[in-house]
Write a protein that holds these residues in place. Structure first.
Motif, PDB file in Angstrom:
ATOM      1  N   ARG A  45       0.572  -1.259  -0.169  1.00  0.00           N
ATOM      2  CA  ARG A  45      -0.099  -0.031  -0.153  1.00  0.00           C
ATOM      3  C   ARG A  45       0.828   1.336   0.164  1.00  0.00           C
ATOM      4  NH1 ARG A  45      -3.136  -1.830   4.743  1.00  0.00           N
ATOM      5  NH2 ARG A  45      -4.418  -3.482   4.101  1.00  0.00           N
ATOM      6  N   ASN A  46       0.459   2.235  -0.684  1.00  0.00           N
ATOM      7  CA  ASN A  46       1.127   3.757  -0.775  1.00  0.00           C
ATOM      8  C   ASN A  46       1.126   4.139   0.876  1.00  0.00           C
ATOM      9  OD1 ASN A  46       0.885   3.460  -3.494  1.00  0.00           O
ATOM     10  ND2 ASN A  46       0.171   5.277  -3.561  1.00  0.00           N
ATOM     11  N   VAL A  47       1.995   4.971   1.192  1.00  0.00           N
ATOM     12  CA  VAL A  47       2.215   5.375   2.770  1.00  0.00           C
ATOM     13  C   VAL A  47       2.376   6.977   2.541  1.00  0.00           C
ATOM     14  CG1 VAL A  47       3.358   3.327   3.479  1.00  0.00           C
ATOM     15  CG2 VAL A  47       4.809   5.054   2.449  1.00  0.00           C
ATOM     16  N   PRO A  48       1.937   7.573   3.613  1.00  0.00           N
ATOM     17  CA  PRO A  48       2.170   8.944   3.641  1.00  0.00           C
ATOM     18  C   PRO A  48       3.501   9.291   3.552  1.00  0.00           C
ATOM     19  CG  PRO A  48       0.452   8.283   5.473  1.00  0.00           C
ATOM     20  CD  PRO A  48       1.233   7.134   4.724  1.00  0.00           C
ATOM     21  N   VAL A  49       3.855  10.792   3.289  1.00  0.00           N
ATOM     22  CA  VAL A  49       5.176  11.243   3.171  1.00  0.00           C
ATOM     23  C   VAL A  49       5.902  10.772   4.393  1.00  0.00           C
ATOM     24  CG1 VAL A  49       6.470  13.359   2.906  1.00  0.00           C
ATOM     25  CG2 VAL A  49       4.354  13.028   1.355  1.00  0.00           C
ATOM     26  N   GLY A  50       5.572  11.236   5.567  1.00  0.00           N
ATOM     27  CA  GLY A  50       6.273  10.813   6.736  1.00  0.00           C
ATOM     28  C   GLY A  50       6.740   9.394   7.038  1.00  0.00           C
ATOM     29  N   GLU A  51       6.253   8.436   6.266  1.00  0.00           N
ATOM     30  CA  GLU A  51       6.038   7.034   6.739  1.00  0.00           C
ATOM     31  C   GLU A  51       7.092   6.274   5.753  1.00  0.00           C
ATOM     32  OE1 GLU A  51       2.453   4.920   7.411  1.00  0.00           O
ATOM     33  OE2 GLU A  51       1.824   6.583   8.662  1.00  0.00           O
ATOM     34  N   LEU A  52       7.814   7.083   4.891  1.00  0.00           N
ATOM     35  CA  LEU A  52       8.738   6.174   3.858  1.00  0.00           C
ATOM     36  C   LEU A  52       9.811   5.423   4.382  1.00  0.00           C
ATOM     37  CD1 LEU A  52       9.048   5.485   0.711  1.00  0.00           C
ATOM     38  CD2 LEU A  52      10.360   7.642   0.741  1.00  0.00           C
ATOM     39  N   SER A  53      10.423   5.845   5.352  1.00  0.00           N
ATOM     40  CA  SER A  53      11.540   5.250   5.883  1.00  0.00           C
ATOM     41  C   SER A  53      11.147   3.972   6.480  1.00  0.00           C
ATOM     42  CB  SER A  53      12.222   6.354   6.956  1.00  0.00           C
ATOM     43  OG  SER A  53      13.471   5.427   7.550  1.00  0.00           O
ATOM     44  N   TRP A  54      10.093   4.130   7.507  1.00  0.00           N
ATOM     45  CA  TRP A  54       9.454   2.912   8.022  1.00  0.00           C
ATOM     46  C   TRP A  54       9.127   1.938   7.061  1.00  0.00           C
ATOM     47  CZ3 TRP A  54       4.357   1.562   7.007  1.00  0.00           C
ATOM     48  CH2 TRP A  54       3.878   0.661   7.862  1.00  0.00           C
ATOM     49  N   SER A  55       8.274   2.392   6.015  1.00  0.00           N
ATOM     50  CA  SER A  55       7.608   1.571   4.939  1.00  0.00           C
ATOM     51  C   SER A  55       8.919   0.598   4.416  1.00  0.00           C
ATOM     52  CB  SER A  55       6.933   2.058   3.992  1.00  0.00           C
ATOM     53  OG  SER A  55       7.619   2.994   3.333  1.00  0.00           O
ATOM     54  N   LEU A  56       9.853   1.319   3.817  1.00  0.00           N
ATOM     55  CA  LEU A  56      11.490   0.623   3.251  1.00  0.00           C
ATOM     56  C   LEU A  56      11.788  -0.253   4.314  1.00  0.00           C
ATOM     57  CD1 LEU A  56      12.863   3.582   1.576  1.00  0.00           C
ATOM     58  CD2 LEU A  56      11.588   1.764   0.410  1.00  0.00           C
ATOM     59  N   LYS A  57      11.867  -0.237   5.507  1.00  0.00           N
ATOM     60  CA  LYS A  57      12.441  -1.165   6.474  1.00  0.00           C
ATOM     61  C   LYS A  57      11.469  -2.275   6.216  1.00  0.00           C
ATOM     62  CE  LYS A  57      15.062   2.134   8.974  1.00  0.00           C
ATOM     63  NZ  LYS A  57      14.895   2.877  10.329  1.00  0.00           N
ATOM     64  N   LYS A  58      10.240  -2.014   6.788  1.00  0.00           N
ATOM     65  CA  LYS A  58       9.232  -3.085   6.558  1.00  0.00           C
ATOM     66  C   LYS A  58       9.162  -3.886   5.268  1.00  0.00           C
ATOM     67  CE  LYS A  58       4.603  -4.215   7.477  1.00  0.00           C
ATOM     68  NZ  LYS A  58       3.054  -3.724   8.001  1.00  0.00           N
ATOM     69  N   LEU A  59       9.433  -3.191   4.255  1.00  0.00           N
ATOM     70  CA  LEU A  59       9.185  -3.891   2.791  1.00  0.00           C
ATOM     71  C   LEU A  59      10.512  -4.803   2.906  1.00  0.00           C
ATOM     72  CD1 LEU A  59       8.219  -4.435  -0.077  1.00  0.00           C
ATOM     73  CD2 LEU A  59       9.506  -2.336  -0.717  1.00  0.00           C
ATOM     74  N   GLY A  60      11.767  -4.289   3.291  1.00  0.00           N
ATOM     75  CA  GLY A  60      12.937  -5.180   3.415  1.00  0.00           C
ATOM     76  C   GLY A  60      12.722  -6.536   4.281  1.00  0.00           C
ATOM     77  N   ALA A  61      12.079  -6.154   5.285  1.00  0.00           N
ATOM     78  CA  ALA A  61      11.829  -7.391   6.220  1.00  0.00           C
ATOM     79  C   ALA A  61      10.810  -8.364   5.711  1.00  0.00           C
ATOM     80  CB  ALA A  61      11.383  -6.900   7.683  1.00  0.00           C
ATOM     81  N   CYS A  62       9.906  -7.930   4.949  1.00  0.00           N
ATOM     82  CA  CYS A  62       8.869  -8.743   4.172  1.00  0.00           C
ATOM     83  C   CYS A  62       9.431  -9.543   3.106  1.00  0.00           C
ATOM     84  CB  CYS A  62       7.761  -7.764   3.933  1.00  0.00           C
ATOM     85  SG  CYS A  62       6.733  -7.465   5.159  1.00  0.00           S
TER      86      CYS A  62
END
Length: 146
Positions: A45-62
């Motif tokens: 899912r797309n993420v708000p501007v302030g959540e990119l760093s978190w989402s990239l870490k989560k994507l890497g873990a997934c």
């Protein structure tokens, strides 16, 4: 760097192409040994501007978990490139992975179910197809994107 040092916008495609050529020279030999190439795209899912760093870490873990639990025993190997695009209208980031796989036919529905399970529903679109000629060069475009 002052304005006079900036690269003219017209030269950016040439710089990118040069980067692709350099990467191709490095990776062509190992990638040419891929016998059954597939291009897989895994999105979330797309993420708000302030959540990119978190989402990239989560994507890497997934992606790591997806490799261990779903792909490792089914394919010979894989190369992953992460791409992030921006949706101006909704002001959201769209992180996703382009994966070059070497392995047998994998059913899209099976991959989608595994991806949804591993991402706890955060995972979205899953697309897979047999690579056409030059699939490795296509992947290298994502790796070298500036």
């Amino acid at each position: 760097m002052g304005d006079g040092d900036a690269l003219p916008i017209e030269s950016l495609p040439m710089v990118r192409e040069a980067a692709v050529r350099r990467a191709y020279a490095i990776y062509h030999k190992p990638l040419s040994q891929v016998s059954a190439p597939k291009m897989l795209v895994l999105t979330v899912r797309n993420v708000p501007v302030g959540e990119l760093s978190w989402s990239l870490k989560k994507l890497g873990a997934c992606l790591s978990e997806f490799w261990r639990k779903a792909l490792k025993k089914k394919v010979k190997g894989a190369v992953v490139a992460i791409e992030v695009t921006y949706n101006k209208e909704h002001r959201t980031w769209h992180p996703h992975a382009h994966v070059l796989l070497d392995g047998p036919y994998l059913e899209q529905a099976w991959i989608a179910n595994k991806w949804a399970e591993i991402t706890a529903g955060w995972g979205r679109v899953v697309w897979i197809e047999r690579c056409s000629e030059g699939g490795e060069r296509e992947l290298l475009k994502y790796v070298t994107r500036q």
